[in-house]
Scaffold this motif. Structure first.
Motif, mmCIF file in Angstrom:
data_model
loop_
_atom_site.group_PDB
_atom_site.id
_atom_site.type_symbol
_atom_site.label_atom_id
_atom_site.label_comp_id
_atom_site.label_asym_id
_atom_site.label_seq_id
_atom_site.Cartn_x
_atom_site.Cartn_y
_atom_site.Cartn_z
ATOM 1 N N ALA A 1 0.559 -1.613 0.429
ATOM 2 C CA ALA A 1 0.309 0.054 -0.212
ATOM 3 C C ALA A 1 0.755 0.814 0.408
ATOM 4 C CB ALA A 1 -0.769 0.176 1.312
ATOM 5 N N ASP A 2 1.877 1.109 0.443
ATOM 6 C CA ASP A 2 2.817 2.238 0.750
ATOM 7 C C ASP A 2 3.683 2.748 -0.960
ATOM 8 O OD1 ASP A 2 4.734 0.067 1.495
ATOM 9 O OD2 ASP A 2 5.872 0.484 2.369
ATOM 10 N N ALA A 3 3.425 2.321 -1.659
ATOM 11 C CA ALA A 3 3.922 2.553 -3.091
ATOM 12 C C ALA A 3 3.642 3.299 -3.809
ATOM 13 C CB ALA A 3 4.030 0.766 -3.557
ATOM 14 N N GLY A 4 2.140 3.537 -3.789
ATOM 15 C CA GLY A 4 1.578 4.785 -4.058
ATOM 16 C C GLY A 4 2.339 5.927 -4.317
ATOM 17 N N PRO A 5 2.433 6.744 -2.972
ATOM 18 C CA PRO A 5 3.092 7.393 -2.936
ATOM 19 C C PRO A 5 4.784 7.727 -3.744
ATOM 20 C CG PRO A 5 2.582 7.060 -1.719
ATOM 21 C CD PRO A 5 2.477 5.521 -1.771
ATOM 22 N N LYS A 6 5.696 6.338 -4.228
ATOM 23 C CA LYS A 6 6.990 6.233 -4.278
ATOM 24 C C LYS A 6 6.538 6.730 -6.181
ATOM 25 C CE LYS A 6 8.272 3.318 -1.167
ATOM 26 N NZ LYS A 6 8.835 1.639 -0.348
ATOM 27 N N PHE A 7 8.141 6.831 -6.511
ATOM 28 C CA PHE A 7 8.442 7.731 -8.049
ATOM 29 C C PHE A 7 8.868 5.816 -8.270
ATOM 30 C CE2 PHE A 7 8.658 11.432 -6.173
ATOM 31 C CZ PHE A 7 7.807 12.628 -7.017
ATOM 32 N N PRO A 8 8.708 6.271 -10.039
ATOM 33 C CA PRO A 8 9.230 4.721 -10.349
ATOM 34 C C PRO A 8 11.063 4.358 -10.411
ATOM 35 C CG PRO A 8 7.710 6.311 -11.679
ATOM 36 C CD PRO A 8 7.922 7.007 -10.760
ATOM 37 N N ALA A 9 11.704 5.552 -10.094
ATOM 38 C CA ALA A 9 12.685 5.329 -9.899
ATOM 39 C C ALA A 9 13.161 4.913 -8.694
ATOM 40 C CB ALA A 9 14.276 6.617 -9.455
ATOM 41 N N GLU A 10 12.651 4.790 -7.255
ATOM 42 C CA GLU A 10 12.249 3.907 -6.067
ATOM 43 C C GLU A 10 11.590 2.842 -6.026
ATOM 44 O OE1 GLU A 10 11.510 7.269 -2.382
ATOM 45 O OE2 GLU A 10 10.150 7.708 -4.932
ATOM 46 N N LEU A 11 11.243 2.280 -7.266
ATOM 47 C CA LEU A 11 11.345 0.686 -7.159
ATOM 48 C C LEU A 11 11.981 -0.353 -7.929
ATOM 49 C CD1 LEU A 11 7.059 1.679 -8.695
ATOM 50 C CD2 LEU A 11 8.192 1.833 -5.718
ATOM 51 N N SER A 12 11.876 -1.207 -7.518
ATOM 52 C CA SER A 12 12.846 -2.593 -8.517
ATOM 53 C C SER A 12 12.034 -2.402 -9.987
ATOM 54 C CB SER A 12 12.494 -3.485 -7.077
ATOM 55 O OG SER A 12 11.063 -4.191 -7.369
ATOM 56 N N GLY A 13 12.600 -3.012 -10.502
ATOM 57 C CA GLY A 13 12.299 -3.915 -11.790
ATOM 58 C C GLY A 13 10.693 -4.461 -11.943
ATOM 59 N N GLY A 14 10.568 -5.511 -11.100
ATOM 60 C CA GLY A 14 9.304 -6.071 -10.399
ATOM 61 C C GLY A 14 7.926 -5.072 -10.625
ATOM 62 N N MET A 15 8.611 -4.831 -9.428
ATOM 63 C CA MET A 15 7.298 -3.398 -8.784
ATOM 64 C C MET A 15 7.057 -2.424 -9.922
ATOM 65 S SD MET A 15 8.607 -2.843 -5.253
ATOM 66 C CE MET A 15 7.450 -1.627 -4.431
ATOM 67 N N ARG A 16 7.833 -1.694 -10.952
ATOM 68 C CA ARG A 16 7.633 -0.460 -11.942
ATOM 69 C C ARG A 16 6.129 -1.343 -12.981
ATOM 70 N NH1 ARG A 16 13.090 0.526 -11.260
ATOM 71 N NH2 ARG A 16 13.591 -0.395 -12.869
ATOM 72 N N LYS A 17 6.930 -2.657 -12.906
ATOM 73 C CA LYS A 17 5.538 -3.487 -13.901
ATOM 74 C C LYS A 17 4.188 -3.925 -13.134
ATOM 75 C CE LYS A 17 9.282 -6.430 -17.101
ATOM 76 N NZ LYS A 17 9.053 -6.222 -17.528
ATOM 77 N N ARG A 18 4.644 -4.104 -11.827
ATOM 78 C CA ARG A 18 3.199 -4.360 -11.207
ATOM 79 C C ARG A 18 2.575 -2.654 -11.354
ATOM 80 N NH1 ARG A 18 2.323 -9.078 -8.206
ATOM 81 N NH2 ARG A 18 4.613 -9.985 -8.388
ATOM 82 N N ALA A 19 3.076 -1.565 -10.749
ATOM 83 C CA ALA A 19 2.991 -0.069 -11.177
ATOM 84 C C ALA A 19 2.346 0.183 -12.303
ATOM 85 C CB ALA A 19 4.046 0.634 -10.413
ATOM 86 N N GLY A 20 3.181 -0.177 -14.098
ATOM 87 C CA GLY A 20 2.554 0.050 -14.966
ATOM 88 C C GLY A 20 0.945 -1.242 -14.884
ATOM 89 N N LEU A 21 0.622 -1.971 -14.703
ATOM 90 C CA LEU A 21 -0.431 -2.697 -14.561
ATOM 91 C C LEU A 21 -1.505 -2.273 -13.309
ATOM 92 C CD1 LEU A 21 -1.480 -5.363 -16.029
ATOM 93 C CD2 LEU A 21 -0.579 -6.790 -13.194
ATOM 94 N N ALA A 22 -0.870 -1.448 -12.733
ATOM 95 C CA ALA A 22 -1.912 -1.192 -11.959
ATOM 96 C C ALA A 22 -2.857 0.495 -13.161
ATOM 97 C CB ALA A 22 -1.857 -0.208 -10.290
ATOM 98 N N ARG A 23 -1.172 0.478 -13.342
ATOM 99 C CA ARG A 23 -2.187 1.477 -14.534
ATOM 100 C C ARG A 23 -2.963 0.798 -15.976
ATOM 101 N NH1 ARG A 23 2.063 5.248 -17.328
ATOM 102 N NH2 ARG A 23 2.097 3.361 -18.403
ATOM 103 N N ALA A 24 -2.541 0.422 -16.088
ATOM 104 C CA ALA A 24 -3.632 -0.860 -17.287
ATOM 105 C C ALA A 24 -4.666 -1.012 -16.955
ATOM 106 C CB ALA A 24 -3.002 -1.874 -17.601
#
Length: 281
Positions: free
Chosen positions: A139-162
């Motif tokens: 839940a605390d990933a929401g306020p983070k920027f992409p550069a603060e995430l691992s590669g796998g987390m960025r994929k999931r963030a992209g999926l959340a947007r999709a």
């Protein structure tokens, strides 16, 4: 209802031709994707897998051919028609394609702001928070920027947007590329789970054999500027095309088969153990 059981065609491509200068990528390509299936697309480098996806979603204007999605011709749509149909699909591009200056929550809200500009900020925040958690992010990933995430987390963030608009159709371009085997397997399980719970139709470009074996209902093979075969893994294995045989029966293909068989045997053993315990009770 099992995937594709309705027989309804969600994506229909006929006679597609794409070229870049003298280079012809597709020539007479035909393709059908049925509602409710996870449809994999494979092919060697340069066969135009991503170009095919971009043609379907309107980012690439083909030289020739017809593309229909949900029964609507998507080639040369006017702006209003394009907006209406784009609301019904979501896209995860390679690498996530997140806006680096926006937080995960703000990235997730982009489609909502684009298509529903009057939404209250509190509602936008609530929807984004739900989508973030839905895709397996903390839940605390929401306020983070992409550069603060691992590669796998960025994929999931992209999926959340999709998934922001609760689409019927989900496009995924190499979703497990760059992930370690454990992370890739977890992402496959997430896609399979979301497909079931949301009733999604999934168009999945991948070179990951484990993904093909684990979650795809049917697979299309691109070669020679066309789709040369479509079917289940077993149906493709029965074909004598040299590229298909090399791809699916090579060392990596054999490893993927062995992994799937081991998983199936483990699941069967667990089921028998559960049934045996239940009988004793």
């Amino acid at each position: 209802m099992s995937p594709g059981a309705s027989g309804e065609t969600v994506i229909c491509v006929r006679g597609l031709k794409n070229s870049f200068g003298e280079q012809i990528v597709h020539d007479g390509l035909d393709l059908d994707v049925k509602r409710g299936e996870i449809f994999g697309v494979v092919g060697g480098s340069g066969t135009g897998k991503s170009v095919l996806m971009r043609s379907i979603i309107g980012l690439q204007v083909p030289d020739e051919g017809e593309i229909t999605v949900f029964g609507e011709n998507t080639v040369n749509l006017d702006e209003n028609e394009a907006v209406n149909i784009r609301k019904r699909w979501g896209v995860l591009f390679q690498g996530g394609a997140l806006f680096s200056t926006l937080t995960v929550a703000e990235n997730t809200q982009v489609p909502l702001r684009e298509f529903y500009p009057g939404l209250d900020q509190a509602l936008l925040d609530e929807i984004a928070a739900y989508k973030v958690v839905m895709t397996g992010l903390p839940a605390d990933a929401g306020p983070k920027f992409p550069a603060e995430l691992s590669g796998g987390m960025r994929k999931r963030a992209g999926l959340a947007r999709a998934l922001a608009l609760d689409p019927e159709l989900l496009f995924l371009d190499e979703p497990t590329a760059g992930l370690d085997p454990i992370g890739a397997a977890a992402f496959d399980e997430l896609i399979a789970s979301l497909q079931q719970t949301m009733g999604l139709t999934v168009f999945l470009i991948t070179h990951d054999l484990d993904t093909l074996y684990a979650i795809c209902d049917r697979v299309a093979v691109l070669a020679d500027q066309k789709v040369i075969a479509v079917g289940t893994i077993d149906e493709l294995l029965a074909l004598d095309h040299p590229w298909i045989q090399e791809y699916f029966r090579g060392p990596r293909g054999r490893a993927a088969t062995a992994t799937l068989e081991h998983k199936q045997h483990a699941e069967q053993a667990a089921k028998r153990a559960t049934e045996h315990t239940g009988a004793e009770d």
